[in-house]
Enzyme design. Sequence first.
Site, short mmCIF file in Angstrom:
data_model
loop_
_atom_site.label_atom_id
_atom_site.label_comp_id
_atom_site.label_asym_id
_atom_site.label_seq_id
_atom_site.Cartn_x
_atom_site.Cartn_y
_atom_site.Cartn_z
N ASP A 14 44.10 28.21 39.22
CA ASP A 14 45.17 27.23 39.43
C ASP A 14 44.69 26.04 40.26
OD1 ASP A 14 47.70 26.34 39.08
OD2 ASP A 14 48.62 27.64 40.59
N HIS A 31 40.96 19.85 34.24
CA HIS A 31 40.68 21.07 33.46
C HIS A 31 39.20 21.12 33.07
CE1 HIS A 31 44.78 22.26 33.42
NE2 HIS A 31 45.20 21.26 32.69
N LEU A 125 28.10 41.87 31.65
CA LEU A 125 29.45 41.48 32.07
C LEU A 125 30.38 41.28 30.87
CD1 LEU A 125 31.34 40.19 34.31
CD2 LEU A 125 30.26 38.01 33.72
C1 FPP Z 1 46.08 25.92 35.91
O1 FPP Z 1 45.94 24.74 36.69
C2 FPP Z 1 45.02 25.97 34.92
C3 FPP Z 1 45.22 26.00 33.57
C4 FPP Z 1 46.54 25.99 32.93
C5 FPP Z 1 44.07 26.01 32.65
C6 FPP Z 1 42.82 26.63 33.16
C7 FPP Z 1 41.73 26.44 32.18
C8 FPP Z 1 40.44 26.27 32.49
C9 FPP Z 1 39.91 26.31 33.87
C10 FPP Z 1 39.43 26.07 31.41
C11 FPP Z 1 39.60 27.00 30.24
C12 FPP Z 1 38.47 26.88 29.34
C13 FPP Z 1 38.20 27.71 28.30
C14 FPP Z 1 36.97 27.48 27.53
C15 FPP Z 1 39.04 28.83 27.91
P1 FPP Z 1 47.12 23.71 36.68
O2 FPP Z 1 46.94 22.77 35.54
O3 FPP Z 1 48.43 24.46 36.67
O4 FPP Z 1 46.94 22.93 38.00
P2 FPP Z 1 48.11 22.38 38.91
O5 FPP Z 1 48.79 23.60 39.50
O6 FPP Z 1 47.38 21.59 39.93
O7 FPP Z 1 49.01 21.57 38.06
#
Ligand code: FPP
Length: 234
Positions: A14, A31, A125
Amino acid sequence: MITGIPQHIAIMMDGNGRWGKQKGLTRSQGHFAGSKTMENIIMDSLDIGINVLTLYAFSSENWKRPQKEVQYLMDLPAKFFKEKLPEFMEKNIRICVSGDIEKLPMHTKSAVQSAVKATENNDSLVVNFALNYGGRNEIIFAVKAIIGDIKESKLKINNINEELIDGFLYTSGLPDPDIIIRTGGEKRISNFLLWQSSKSELWFTDTYFPDFNKELLLQAINEVQERKSYQARL
Ligand code: FPP
């Protein structure tokens, strides 16, 4: 010092959006930075000797986000696996997926399925991507499948127990997470691994996921080990 490496660590990644905003970037750039951190954490987990790493990459609630952001997140897996699959093969890493992948766009679903297939015999893993994952949906899906099997006389009600339910979940075959880490400052479980987290230790950090690193991962493991040795002394 780490004694007793946890078998399974799950991470709620997050804070990508806020990290982007803080840096004057877009949420999608956040992201992208998160996906780079994810690559590092996968390799760190392998070094540390963790057996299973579950990464909450897209929740069943994330569809409500702006369309551009959803599209960006749906495009990431294909790019990610194209780049990383050779290294995963070389390092013997197995890819798994947990979630309702039938509802993913075709290019996302096929990128994930090809990675799962290509790595199915790898045995270092396990990296389990929670994609279009929701804990309640997972339980509904399991209940429907169990009732289906009872109706077809493949299963008797008396045989329903914890192990049987485990086998009907997306995470079938994986151990329950020892530690669930949530970055980004929120202290909620947000529909993540509801059944599997029954005995997990929870560990929270204010750090946004793109800034998460091996040091924090080791800190989480150490703190949980300390909690456990304290509990053992009671
Ligand atoms: C939450 O942060 C994160 C997500 C919804 C997406 C997480 C995805 C990745 C780290 C990359 C995934 C990659 C692959 C290849 C599967 P948020 O957007 O809710 O952050 P915020 O709370 O600051 O809004």
